[in-house]
Design a protein around this motif. Structure first.
Motif, PDB file in Angstrom:
ATOM      1  N   GLU A 209      -0.649   2.496  14.464  1.00  0.00           N
ATOM      2  CA  GLU A 209      -1.247   1.814  15.689  1.00  0.00           C
ATOM      3  C   GLU A 209      -0.454   2.023  16.828  1.00  0.00           C
ATOM      4  OE1 GLU A 209      -2.311  -1.986  15.040  1.00  0.00           O
ATOM      5  OE2 GLU A 209      -0.516  -2.694  14.449  1.00  0.00           O
ATOM      6  N   GLU A 210      -0.857   1.835  18.017  1.00  0.00           N
ATOM      7  CA  GLU A 210      -0.198   1.906  19.198  1.00  0.00           C
ATOM      8  C   GLU A 210       1.130   1.160  19.370  1.00  0.00           C
ATOM      9  OE1 GLU A 210       0.381   0.801  23.439  1.00  0.00           O
ATOM     10  OE2 GLU A 210      -0.835  -0.268  21.793  1.00  0.00           O
ATOM     11  N   SER A 211       0.967  -0.179  19.138  1.00  0.00           N
ATOM     12  CA  SER A 211       1.862  -1.281  19.221  1.00  0.00           C
ATOM     13  C   SER A 211       3.286  -1.247  18.263  1.00  0.00           C
ATOM     14  CB  SER A 211       1.069  -2.569  19.101  1.00  0.00           C
ATOM     15  OG  SER A 211       0.479  -2.618  17.783  1.00  0.00           O
ATOM     16  N   GLY A 212       3.235  -0.054  17.788  1.00  0.00           N
ATOM     17  CA  GLY A 212       4.532  -0.223  16.699  1.00  0.00           C
ATOM     18  C   GLY A 212       4.374  -0.503  15.214  1.00  0.00           C
ATOM     19  N   GLY A 213       2.927  -0.594  14.745  1.00  0.00           N
ATOM     20  CA  GLY A 213       2.819  -0.931  13.424  1.00  0.00           C
ATOM     21  C   GLY A 213       2.366   0.448  12.908  1.00  0.00           C
ATOM     22  N   VAL A 214       3.346   0.750  11.732  1.00  0.00           N
ATOM     23  CA  VAL A 214       3.198   2.007  11.042  1.00  0.00           C
ATOM     24  C   VAL A 214       3.342   1.614   9.480  1.00  0.00           C
ATOM     25  CG1 VAL A 214       4.053   4.264  10.598  1.00  0.00           C
ATOM     26  CG2 VAL A 214       4.126   3.330  12.886  1.00  0.00           C
ATOM     27  N   GLY A 215       2.375   2.243   8.768  1.00  0.00           N
ATOM     28  CA  GLY A 215       2.503   1.920   7.219  1.00  0.00           C
ATOM     29  C   GLY A 215       2.487   3.139   6.459  1.00  0.00           C
ATOM     30  N   ILE A 216       3.404   3.087   5.086  1.00  0.00           N
ATOM     31  CA  ILE A 216       3.360   4.201   4.279  1.00  0.00           C
ATOM     32  C   ILE A 216       2.757   3.500   3.086  1.00  0.00           C
ATOM     33  CG2 ILE A 216       4.745   5.797   3.077  1.00  0.00           C
ATOM     34  CD1 ILE A 216       6.639   5.506   5.783  1.00  0.00           C
ATOM     35  N   SER A 217       1.698   4.303   2.564  1.00  0.00           N
ATOM     36  CA  SER A 217       0.788   3.607   1.267  1.00  0.00           C
ATOM     37  C   SER A 217       1.641   3.484   0.223  1.00  0.00           C
ATOM     38  CB  SER A 217      -0.607   4.407   1.210  1.00  0.00           C
ATOM     39  OG  SER A 217      -0.412   5.712   1.083  1.00  0.00           O
ATOM     40  N   ARG A 218       2.785   4.684   0.045  1.00  0.00           N
ATOM     41  CA  ARG A 218       3.528   4.329  -1.224  1.00  0.00           C
ATOM     42  C   ARG A 218       4.277   3.147  -1.374  1.00  0.00           C
ATOM     43  NH1 ARG A 218       5.777   9.821  -3.952  1.00  0.00           N
ATOM     44  NH2 ARG A 218       3.930  11.190  -3.804  1.00  0.00           N
ATOM     45  N   HIS A 219       4.310   2.465  -0.364  1.00  0.00           N
ATOM     46  CA  HIS A 219       5.212   1.197  -0.147  1.00  0.00           C
ATOM     47  C   HIS A 219       4.043   0.006  -0.064  1.00  0.00           C
ATOM     48  CE1 HIS A 219       7.754  -1.838   1.022  1.00  0.00           C
ATOM     49  NE2 HIS A 219       7.315  -1.841   2.036  1.00  0.00           N
TER      50      HIS A 219
ATOM     51  N   PRO B 169      -0.129  -1.343   1.754  1.00  0.00           N
ATOM     52  CA  PRO B 169      -0.900  -1.059   2.965  1.00  0.00           C
ATOM     53  C   PRO B 169      -0.601  -2.048   4.114  1.00  0.00           C
ATOM     54  CG  PRO B 169      -1.918  -2.341   1.256  1.00  0.00           C
ATOM     55  CD  PRO B 169      -0.356  -2.174   0.699  1.00  0.00           C
ATOM     56  N   GLU B 170       0.536  -1.932   4.562  1.00  0.00           N
ATOM     57  CA  GLU B 170       0.951  -2.796   5.637  1.00  0.00           C
ATOM     58  C   GLU B 170       2.010  -2.290   6.678  1.00  0.00           C
ATOM     59  OE1 GLU B 170       0.852  -5.720   7.186  1.00  0.00           O
ATOM     60  OE2 GLU B 170       1.403  -7.366   5.729  1.00  0.00           O
ATOM     61  N   ARG B 171       2.113  -2.791   7.808  1.00  0.00           N
ATOM     62  CA  ARG B 171       3.183  -2.406   8.580  1.00  0.00           C
ATOM     63  C   ARG B 171       4.549  -3.003   8.226  1.00  0.00           C
ATOM     64  NH1 ARG B 171      -0.566  -5.171  13.496  1.00  0.00           N
ATOM     65  NH2 ARG B 171      -0.182  -6.993  12.004  1.00  0.00           N
ATOM     66  N   ASP B 172       5.397  -2.034   8.468  1.00  0.00           N
ATOM     67  CA  ASP B 172       6.648  -2.683   7.983  1.00  0.00           C
ATOM     68  C   ASP B 172       7.837  -2.002   8.924  1.00  0.00           C
ATOM     69  OD1 ASP B 172       9.122  -3.087   6.778  1.00  0.00           O
ATOM     70  OD2 ASP B 172       8.340  -2.949   4.585  1.00  0.00           O
ATOM     71  N   GLY B 173       8.300  -2.852   9.993  1.00  0.00           N
ATOM     72  CA  GLY B 173       9.287  -2.393  10.777  1.00  0.00           C
ATOM     73  C   GLY B 173      10.440  -2.103  10.263  1.00  0.00           C
ATOM     74  N   LEU B 174      10.950  -2.933   9.147  1.00  0.00           N
ATOM     75  CA  LEU B 174      12.419  -2.744   8.598  1.00  0.00           C
ATOM     76  C   LEU B 174      12.460  -1.346   8.100  1.00  0.00           C
ATOM     77  CD1 LEU B 174      12.597  -6.545   7.446  1.00  0.00           C
ATOM     78  CD2 LEU B 174      14.176  -5.215   8.925  1.00  0.00           C
ATOM     79  N   LEU B 175      11.374  -1.127   6.955  1.00  0.00           N
ATOM     80  CA  LEU B 175      11.403   0.366   6.196  1.00  0.00           C
ATOM     81  C   LEU B 175      11.285   1.283   7.229  1.00  0.00           C
ATOM     82  CD1 LEU B 175      11.186   1.887   3.765  1.00  0.00           C
ATOM     83  CD2 LEU B 175       8.525   1.792   3.973  1.00  0.00           C
ATOM     84  N   ASN B 176      10.640   1.161   8.308  1.00  0.00           N
ATOM     85  CA  ASN B 176      10.460   2.237   8.882  1.00  0.00           C
ATOM     86  C   ASN B 176      11.740   2.501   9.956  1.00  0.00           C
ATOM     87  OD1 ASN B 176       7.733   2.993   8.637  1.00  0.00           O
ATOM     88  ND2 ASN B 176       6.881   1.421   9.937  1.00  0.00           N
ATOM     89  N   SER B 177      12.571   1.405  10.123  1.00  0.00           N
ATOM     90  CA  SER B 177      13.995   1.537  10.645  1.00  0.00           C
ATOM     91  C   SER B 177      14.969   2.277   9.791  1.00  0.00           C
ATOM     92  CB  SER B 177      14.372   0.222  11.025  1.00  0.00           C
ATOM     93  OG  SER B 177      13.824  -0.553  12.096  1.00  0.00           O
ATOM     94  N   LEU B 178      14.620   1.947   8.606  1.00  0.00           N
ATOM     95  CA  LEU B 178      15.487   2.875   7.609  1.00  0.00           C
ATOM     96  C   LEU B 178      15.214   4.294   7.468  1.00  0.00           C
ATOM     97  CD1 LEU B 178      16.039   0.291   4.646  1.00  0.00           C
ATOM     98  CD2 LEU B 178      17.605   0.767   6.190  1.00  0.00           C
TER      99      LEU B 178
END
Length: 479
Positions: free
Chosen positions: A330-340, A342-351
């Motif tokens: 979504e536009e507000s910085g919430g990105v999810g990867i389903s292998r991890h 079904p949820e936004r995860d700012g920490l995983l995305n930082s890595l």
């Protein structure tokens, strides 16, 4: 109970309110009782509920109140022993096979807010049907049980940190020689990325990692103006990227090596391209109605289906539960990867951003430049107009009357879409001579709960975005 009807109302994730005004112990108990009702009636309550909390004022004590209500209803509780990021709580719910989870947080809201988020057994936000069911229980007193269940302290962070660490090659990140600034925004992500990097020998500097529920000088949302200090610090410390997480660490923001903001759209695009080209994992792509259409071009290049949906991560979560989805956001910085999850995860995305930099041998600014060169320059802007309902509704009514072939912002309207708000695709002369130029679109979306109108725009240049947004502001204010 009559007060609870007007005060406690669950939205996408749960309920939020202003501390000591409507977010009180009494009202938190109302919310907790409704959640207890739902778990008892619709889940296997014996599997228990995980409860976490962030760095906000009173979050731990509010979490204990929720724990007492649930345990009093006979539902076993695992209560976080320390401050917990929202994605860590969601991970614990799924991995421990819990009936659900409760997170005390108000995410990116200002310091005076707090909230109660509900997480379903699959490790993500409750579906709209779940939230609607919880709301129906708000007035109902809990029936007497057979006696209280146990409340046990639990560490939700260690297993979660190990899980997100396994997603990346820390040796490659270390060998890249890149240095990172980590901005926790005084939130629940404090110490996580910096701790992982320190253990792996990756150079980094952490800021805003102390606990300060006042969030001095900022709201814990990784966008301007709240990340101006981050922009300066990246340059001062000679870092190659700044990685930022919000108050409960489920959203991401970033700054490149020159101190330029890298918005959530470009972060999403960078991650998508890397997942497709480096990982080759299967699955479709999802994006919200107000996100960049650069994602469409990347997905098309790789023959992946793209699902466009309404605004809110709940739509991403729903699709991840129904279909094989690689990534959604979504536009507000919430990105999810389903292998991890079904949820936004700012920490995983930082890595993962650090991993992309290492794999491509590019700084964050260079990654953005490469994307723009291949898929066309895409620039984005948003304004939030706090206006009264009369003006808001008048603007929406006038916008609804504009048809293809009409005019908006001095440009011909090519087509109109109304999936979630009113979106105009415009014939923009300023983009006509640009190679592979981004489509120019403008979206008006009225809040259903606040005197607020959000205006979004994407175009082929910063100047074009600003011009269209200003024209939209004038359109709204003309009454």
């Amino acid at each position: 109970m009559s007060e609870s009807k007007s005060v406690v109302k669950f939205g996408t994730d749960g309920w939020r309110g202003i501390i000591a005004d409507d977010f009180t112990y009494a009202n938190v108990r109302v919310a907790a009782r409704a959640i207890a009702h739902y778990v008892l009636a619709h889940e296997d309550a014996a599997r228990g509920v995980c409860i976490g909390y962030d760095t906000r004022f009173g979050s731990r004590s509010f979490a204990k109140v929720v724990a007492e209500v649930l345990a009093g209803a006979g539902i076993p509780v695992l209560l976080a022993s320390e401050i917990t990021p929202t994605p860590a709580l969601s991970y614990a719910v799924r991995e421990r096979g819990a009936a659900g989870g409760v997170m005390i947080t108000s995410s990116h809201n200002p310091a005076e807010w707090n909230g109660v988020k509900y997480k379903a057994s699959y490790g993500g936000s409750g579906k709209p049907s779940i939230i609607a069911t919880i709301e129906r229980y708000l007035d109902k007193p809990l029936p007497a049980g057979d006696g209280p269940a146990a409340i046990e302290a639990a560490d939700f962070n260690t297993d979660y940190i190990a899980a997100i660490t396994r997603f990346v090659d820390l040796e490659a990140i270390r060998n890249s020689g890149y240095k990172f600034l980590i901005d926790c925004m005084y939130g629940a992500g404090r110490g996580v990325i910096a701790g992982i990097f320190a253990k792996a020998g990756v150079p980094c500097v952490e800021m805003h990692s102390e606990i300060n529920p006042a969030f001095p000088g900022i709201n814990p949302e990784p966008i301007l103006p709240h990340i101006e200090a981050t922009q300066r610090r990246v340059v001062e410390e000679r870092c190659d990227a700044g990685l930022i997480t919000d108050g409960d660490a489920d959203r991401i923001g970033a700054v490149d090596e020159h101190g330029n903001v890298v918005d959530a759209h470009k972060i999403f695009a960078i991650l998508l391209q890397w997942l497709l080209e480096r990982k080759g994992w299967p699955g479709d792509v999802t994006r919200a109605f107000n996100t960049t259409k650069m994602l469409d071009r990347i997905a098309a290049k790789h023959g992946r289906r793209l699902h466009e949906h309404g605004i809110g991560f709940k739509y991403v979560c729903d699709l991840m539960l129904e279909k094989e989805i690689l990534i959604g956001g979504e536009e507000s910085g919430g990105v999810g990867i389903s292998r991890h999850l079904p949820e936004r995860d700012g920490l995983l995305n930082s890595l993962l951003l650090a991993q992309v930099m290492a794999d491509e041998g590019k700084t964050l600014g260079e990654l953005v430049a490469a994307l723009q060169a291949e898929f066309g320059e895409h620039q984005y802007g948003r304004i939030d107009m706090h206006i009264d309902d009369r003006l808001k509704q008048a603007a929406i009514a006038r916008a609804s009357a504009i048809q293809p072939g009409g005019e908006f912002a001095g440009m011909k309207v090519l087509r109109v879409e109304t999936l979630d708000g009113i979106k105009f695709f415009l014939e923009n002369p300023a983009c006509a001579g640009k190679k592979n130029a981004a489509e120019t679109w403008l979206l008006l979306r009225a809040s259903g709960t606040e005197p607020l109108l959000r205006v979004y725009c994407e175009s082929c240049s910063v100047e074009s975005v600003n011009r269209v947004l200003e024209a939209a502001r004038e359109f709204v204010l003309q009454g």
